[in-house]
Enzyme design. Sequence first.
Site, PDB file in Angstrom:
ATOM      1  N   THR A   1     -19.796  25.534 -51.509  1.00  0.00           N
ATOM      2  CA  THR A   1     -20.348  26.496 -51.251  1.00  0.00           C
ATOM      3  C   THR A   1     -21.555  25.792 -49.730  1.00  0.00           C
ATOM      4  O   THR A   1     -21.481  24.984 -49.570  1.00  0.00           O
ATOM      5  CB  THR A   1     -21.750  27.016 -51.950  1.00  0.00           C
ATOM      6  OG1 THR A   1     -22.006  28.661 -50.447  1.00  0.00           O
ATOM      7  CG2 THR A   1     -22.942  26.020 -51.441  1.00  0.00           C
TER       8      THR A   1
ATOM      9  N   GLU B   1      22.537  38.034 -29.642  1.00  0.00           N
ATOM     10  CA  GLU B   1      22.806  37.004 -31.140  1.00  0.00           C
ATOM     11  C   GLU B   1      24.130  36.774 -31.692  1.00  0.00           C
ATOM     12  O   GLU B   1      23.393  36.060 -32.876  1.00  0.00           O
ATOM     13  CB  GLU B   1      21.171  37.375 -32.087  1.00  0.00           C
ATOM     14  CG  GLU B   1      20.120  37.503 -31.255  1.00  0.00           C
ATOM     15  CD  GLU B   1      19.074  38.652 -32.092  1.00  0.00           C
ATOM     16  OE1 GLU B   1      19.359  38.636 -33.206  1.00  0.00           O
ATOM     17  OE2 GLU B   1      17.843  38.937 -31.868  1.00  0.00           O
TER      18      GLU B   1
ATOM     19  N   GLN C   1     -28.642  28.136 -51.553  1.00  0.00           N
ATOM     20  CA  GLN C   1     -27.411  27.210 -51.565  1.00  0.00           C
ATOM     21  C   GLN C   1     -27.138  26.195 -51.685  1.00  0.00           C
ATOM     22  O   GLN C   1     -26.104  26.034 -52.608  1.00  0.00           O
ATOM     23  CB  GLN C   1     -26.385  27.642 -50.211  1.00  0.00           C
ATOM     24  CG  GLN C   1     -26.501  29.331 -49.558  1.00  0.00           C
ATOM     25  CD  GLN C   1     -25.761  29.762 -50.600  1.00  0.00           C
ATOM     26  OE1 GLN C   1     -24.513  29.672 -51.037  1.00  0.00           O
ATOM     27  NE2 GLN C   1     -26.610  31.063 -51.424  1.00  0.00           N
TER      28      GLN C   1
ATOM     29  N   ASP D   1     -25.017  37.553 -52.134  1.00  0.00           N
ATOM     30  CA  ASP D   1     -24.461  36.953 -53.787  1.00  0.00           C
ATOM     31  C   ASP D   1     -24.548  38.035 -55.258  1.00  0.00           C
ATOM     32  O   ASP D   1     -23.750  37.945 -55.889  1.00  0.00           O
ATOM     33  CB  ASP D   1     -24.685  35.635 -53.691  1.00  0.00           C
ATOM     34  CG  ASP D   1     -24.757  34.849 -53.556  1.00  0.00           C
ATOM     35  OD1 ASP D   1     -23.548  34.712 -52.957  1.00  0.00           O
ATOM     36  OD2 ASP D   1     -26.128  33.651 -53.313  1.00  0.00           O
TER      37      ASP D   1
ATOM     38  N   GLU E   1     -18.858  29.675 -45.221  1.00  0.00           N
ATOM     39  CA  GLU E   1     -18.739  30.832 -45.342  1.00  0.00           C
ATOM     40  C   GLU E   1     -19.568  31.869 -45.363  1.00  0.00           C
ATOM     41  O   GLU E   1     -19.002  33.088 -45.396  1.00  0.00           O
ATOM     42  CB  GLU E   1     -18.738  30.193 -46.683  1.00  0.00           C
ATOM     43  CG  GLU E   1     -19.378  31.175 -47.754  1.00  0.00           C
ATOM     44  CD  GLU E   1     -19.597  29.841 -49.342  1.00  0.00           C
ATOM     45  OE1 GLU E   1     -18.588  30.398 -50.489  1.00  0.00           O
ATOM     46  OE2 GLU E   1     -20.286  28.943 -48.848  1.00  0.00           O
ATOM     47  N   HIS E   2     -21.458  31.280 -45.200  1.00  0.00           N
ATOM     48  CA  HIS E   2     -21.743  32.012 -44.649  1.00  0.00           C
ATOM     49  C   HIS E   2     -22.831  31.695 -43.671  1.00  0.00           C
ATOM     50  O   HIS E   2     -23.062  30.669 -43.805  1.00  0.00           O
ATOM     51  CB  HIS E   2     -23.212  32.057 -45.795  1.00  0.00           C
ATOM     52  CG  HIS E   2     -23.039  32.125 -48.138  1.00  0.00           C
ATOM     53  ND1 HIS E   2     -22.186  31.271 -47.883  1.00  0.00           N
ATOM     54  CD2 HIS E   2     -22.367  33.208 -48.387  1.00  0.00           C
ATOM     55  CE1 HIS E   2     -22.258  31.573 -49.548  1.00  0.00           C
ATOM     56  NE2 HIS E   2     -22.260  32.705 -49.631  1.00  0.00           N
TER      57      HIS E   2
ATOM     58  N   HIS F   1     -26.912  25.165 -55.603  1.00  0.00           N
ATOM     59  CA  HIS F   1     -25.656  25.348 -56.472  1.00  0.00           C
ATOM     60  C   HIS F   1     -24.927  23.552 -56.863  1.00  0.00           C
ATOM     61  O   HIS F   1     -24.105  23.781 -57.920  1.00  0.00           O
ATOM     62  CB  HIS F   1     -24.115  26.085 -55.528  1.00  0.00           C
ATOM     63  CG  HIS F   1     -24.082  27.249 -55.180  1.00  0.00           C
ATOM     64  ND1 HIS F   1     -23.621  28.211 -56.089  1.00  0.00           N
ATOM     65  CD2 HIS F   1     -24.744  28.702 -54.280  1.00  0.00           C
ATOM     66  CE1 HIS F   1     -23.681  29.209 -55.864  1.00  0.00           C
ATOM     67  NE2 HIS F   1     -24.613  29.096 -54.877  1.00  0.00           N
TER      68      HIS F   1
ATOM     69  N   HIS G   1      25.747  42.943 -36.774  1.00  0.00           N
ATOM     70  CA  HIS G   1      24.752  43.884 -37.337  1.00  0.00           C
ATOM     71  C   HIS G   1      25.342  45.089 -36.417  1.00  0.00           C
ATOM     72  O   HIS G   1      24.725  46.683 -37.013  1.00  0.00           O
ATOM     73  CB  HIS G   1      23.509  43.126 -36.537  1.00  0.00           C
ATOM     74  CG  HIS G   1      22.920  42.217 -37.302  1.00  0.00           C
ATOM     75  ND1 HIS G   1      23.182  41.463 -37.949  1.00  0.00           N
ATOM     76  CD2 HIS G   1      21.354  41.692 -37.798  1.00  0.00           C
ATOM     77  CE1 HIS G   1      22.498  39.920 -38.337  1.00  0.00           C
ATOM     78  NE2 HIS G   1      21.698  40.853 -38.741  1.00  0.00           N
TER      79      HIS G   1
END
Length: 438
Positions: free
Chosen positions: A241, A420, A263, A366, A332-333, A266, A425
């Site tokens: 984190t 092409e 954080q 969270d 992340e945050h 963690h 097609h």
Amino acid sequence: MLRVIDLRGTRPSESELLAAVPRASTDVSAALHVAQELIDDVRERGSAALVDQSERFDRVRPASVRVSADELAAAAEALDPDLRSAIEATIARVRAASAAQVPPPVTTELAPGAVIEQRWQPVARVGLYVPGGKTVYPSSVIMNVVPAQAAGVRSIALASPAQADHGGRVHPTIAAIAALLGVDEVYAMGGAGAIGAFAYGVPDLDLEPVQRVTGPGNVYVAAAKRAVAGVTGIDAEAGPTDIVVIADAAADAEFVAADLLSQAEHDELAASVLVTDSAEFAAEVDRRLETRAAATRHAERAVTALRGPQSAIVLVDDLAQAADFVNAFAPEHLEIQVADPDAVLGGIENAGAIFIGPYSPVSLGDYAAGSNHVLPTGGTARYASGLSASTYLRPQQVVRYDEAALRDVAPVIAALSAEEDFPAHGDAVTARFPAESR
């Protein structure tokens, strides 16, 4: 406590900022060989491999890999009333926010009789992983399950490691939340083996393969996701984190220190970064952070993270430079605690989730903000987003043209298919109008 990166008086390029970003030293590829072996073991030996892996990594052999309906119901019944109330409040908030993430069907009429319908189709079955590790994450059950339900996923399987402290069972709070959410397919299995079980299925458990695997985990879980990505969809390879706080002298140093520490507890590889244009404010935050870190329950873990190369104070000339650094870091945050947060927010492009003002800490996200806490880590917010209802949805285009509308666009198809060198097609269109192609 935190090392200092001083960018004042410089105007680094994007590549120079990327080089200056502090990162934890993690290498998913180094764990890939071990993860693949564990996955292969599950494919060969099924539930016996999962039980052996549980004993090896979680120090316990689960009595049953599949959690019974009675055990789930008993866990829900035994929940502390206050905790149950908190869980139900969080479920309601995340459910409301997740429902808003489901796009409505859109119909576009390009010409009379020429219609494209855009619809969002959920995958039918998902495997959701809830880690154990240093602690247990019951909130991750909510963050994984509720968006899948909001998206309309019909079949949900949940896995979490067996707990030695709970007799080889899934943590009772995880089991209880699964029951409250109506998830009755729960497995006591963890790590890379659990990811492999989701991807390939386990016949002797009647565990069918899933179409997408989501949820956070350690480096072996991340490596396992990489290994199965060609077999099933994954949300991301989650890593340690991180939090970045942009703050100026108007911010509350105690608030910022508390948020950086939140954080750091963690994991030893967690990153806590303060970006500020005030050296005096930075020094005050650092003093308060050291005091808080020494007193917290997980002091050893937190101090290791804060003193690691991934954590830092970044000094900048101004808040515009702060935004540039954040875009390179792609946290992340991200918290923005400045006098005029919206002015800074306008310069932010890369972040998993953004928390504005002194009363929107990451801890709110969270648990109870209503936002999802499964977010891109390791700088992947430069190109990826967090988990949401859209994680489980696939946009599909439904094409409806009538005869007149196809006839009208036939010359366009003929010209492009000829260019092409794909004549068949064009023929697939002109075959519908033989009289006009003579």
